[in-house]
Design an enzyme around this catalytic site. Sequence first.
Site, short mmCIF file in Angstrom:
data_model
loop_
_atom_site.label_atom_id
_atom_site.label_comp_id
_atom_site.label_asym_id
_atom_site.label_seq_id
_atom_site.Cartn_x
_atom_site.Cartn_y
_atom_site.Cartn_z
N ARG A 61 0.83 -1.20 0.00
CA ARG A 61 0.00 0.00 0.00
C ARG A 61 0.87 1.26 0.00
NH1 ARG A 61 -1.90 1.17 4.20
NH2 ARG A 61 -0.90 -0.35 5.58
N LYS A 202 -8.19 -2.60 1.62
CA LYS A 202 -8.13 -1.59 2.67
C LYS A 202 -8.97 -0.36 2.35
CE LYS A 202 -5.64 -3.91 5.55
NZ LYS A 202 -6.33 -4.53 6.72
N HIS A 222 -9.65 -3.85 13.60
CA HIS A 222 -8.57 -4.50 12.85
C HIS A 222 -8.06 -5.65 13.72
CE1 HIS A 222 -4.55 -4.04 10.48
NE2 HIS A 222 -5.37 -4.88 9.90
N SER A 240 2.00 -6.36 13.35
CA SER A 240 2.85 -7.37 12.73
C SER A 240 3.92 -7.86 13.71
CB SER A 240 3.53 -6.80 11.49
OG SER A 240 4.38 -7.73 10.89
N LYS A 244 -0.50 -12.62 16.15
CA LYS A 244 -1.96 -12.60 16.02
C LYS A 244 -2.47 -13.78 15.19
CE LYS A 244 -3.96 -9.81 13.11
NZ LYS A 244 -4.54 -8.65 12.40
N THR A 245 -1.86 -14.00 14.03
CA THR A 245 -2.31 -15.08 13.16
C THR A 245 -2.12 -16.43 13.83
OG1 THR A 245 -1.78 -13.78 11.18
CG2 THR A 245 -2.03 -16.16 10.90
N ASP A 259 -8.82 -10.80 10.04
CA ASP A 259 -8.28 -9.44 9.90
C ASP A 259 -9.24 -8.29 10.21
OD1 ASP A 259 -5.99 -7.85 9.24
OD2 ASP A 259 -6.92 -7.35 7.34
N ARG A 324 2.06 -12.27 -0.89
CA ARG A 324 0.72 -12.48 -0.34
C ARG A 324 -0.04 -13.59 -1.06
NH1 ARG A 324 -1.31 -9.39 4.21
NH2 ARG A 324 0.06 -7.58 4.42
#
Length: 540
Positions: A61, A202, A222, A240, A244-245, A259, A324
């Site tokens: 982004r 996003k 988020h 990051s 979390k994942t 997410d 990704r």
Amino acid sequence: MNEFGLKAKDASVASLGLKDVSAAYWNMSVPELVEETILRGEGTLTDTGALAVDTGEFTGRSPKDKFVVVDSITKDTVWWGDVNFKFESEKFDRLYNRIIAYLTGKEVYVRDCYACADPKYRLNVRLVSESPWASLFANNLFLRPTNEEILSGKTDWTIIQAPGFKATPEIDGTRQHNFTIMNFTRKIILIGGSAYTGEIKKGIFTLLNYILPQEKGVLSMHCSANIGKDGDTSIFFGLSGTGKTTLSADPNRGLIGDDEHGWADKTVFNFEGGCYAKCVDLTREKEPQIYDAIKFGSLVENIEFIEGTSCVDYKNISKTENTRAAYPINFIENAVEPSVGGIPKNIFFLTCDAYGVLPPISKLTAGQAMYHFISGYTAKVAGTEVGITEPTLTFSACFGKAFLPLHPTKYAELLGKKLKENKVNVWLVNTGWTGGSYGVGNRMKLSYTRAMITAAMNGSLEKVKFETMPIFGLSMPTSCPDAPAEILNPRNTWKDKNAYDAKAASLAASFVKNFEQYASAANDEILAAAPKATAGKVNA
């Protein structure tokens, strides 16, 4: 004009001004989009059947090129500044017309999809794109309407994505040739100059971060979310590197989403219908669910192949570290559909504290939850760079500052309101260092962190004694099943207690200094939850 595929009877790209495109392909099937991408020379199949594409110049982004049109809706509500940049409506109209002219004579691909798994908040989205694989991305990431819904449905917002159109800043008022611009009056998002699909994802997230809290009283978040066999929902916030994942992927719990979610009066619901997972260093051993989801129908971006094969080399980051994979959520074995859970029982704020100051788990009051939510703290370790041994402080408001169209206190106050109404437990979990800062101490064992999160979710921590951490005022358990008691108070793990005290005061001062930018809009309850910093110590 030639328009092909499944669409509502009165739907036409001509309504957008696209009267002279050579063809418009509506809601093509996944196999058709994959075949079209390959025939156009824009992608290739991997050995697992996934479609591999390159997004070109931009592999991530571009937050400084995201604009919001100033109008009667946004003028006094949007949080203007270094996240939301103003764009004049007249300039938007001119730029829109230039993009329409650019698309003249070209093929376009139209995808009808929607966001928000709770039907009460459904937002119908139509993407018009230059490439078939962008349409595949939208199919995978957003929720997929039935054929009957497409034939009878309406569109709330439209995205026009034209990567091949490069703006001229002197003419168009952009910063450089790429841009993402949101217009709340016309309900259009323009994306140009960049083929990175994350701008589409996003863009809708930013839109929902405005609409849901501002107009619906729904907290947009988020975060990831999962649900237990007894229907108890848990939410995980974290920047990051915080885990979390990994920590939200639990074989004993169903995945609501990875997410983006909304917290309404009675539900927690996924905004999306898919996942956009990072692929760097991906292995089946480390992330089996993600690894096995990359199959036919999935889209992988900016990867490299093992030489002479069609096998992805996930270690190769020569194009970008931000490789990704985009796939529908039902490619994950334990995903729940519809992606909806009840009011959360537990919320976890994950932080990787490389300074070894914060407890491995602590319980927050509503005021502390709002304060730490606005702070969005973690620390990144630059250990891979020669000569760099000190970690770097990172604060991102509401764990997603780049996507907040409203002031962070708006989200925090809504969080506080919901916590009090529903008596939700909020836990701050440090997945970082213990026994000393990075370079001295050790990373917290994943097994211990999992044990503490499990104990919080099954109610075990409600039966133990707690003590208060000085300076930060956090409530720390003195015991936890399957985790050693000696690690629960971080000060006890340091050999040099004075060094710990100094580092804790320094980190607290950094929190206070960061919060200065939000303090004027924060209420007394939030301000009272700040750590008690020692003056002058601001370099943790």
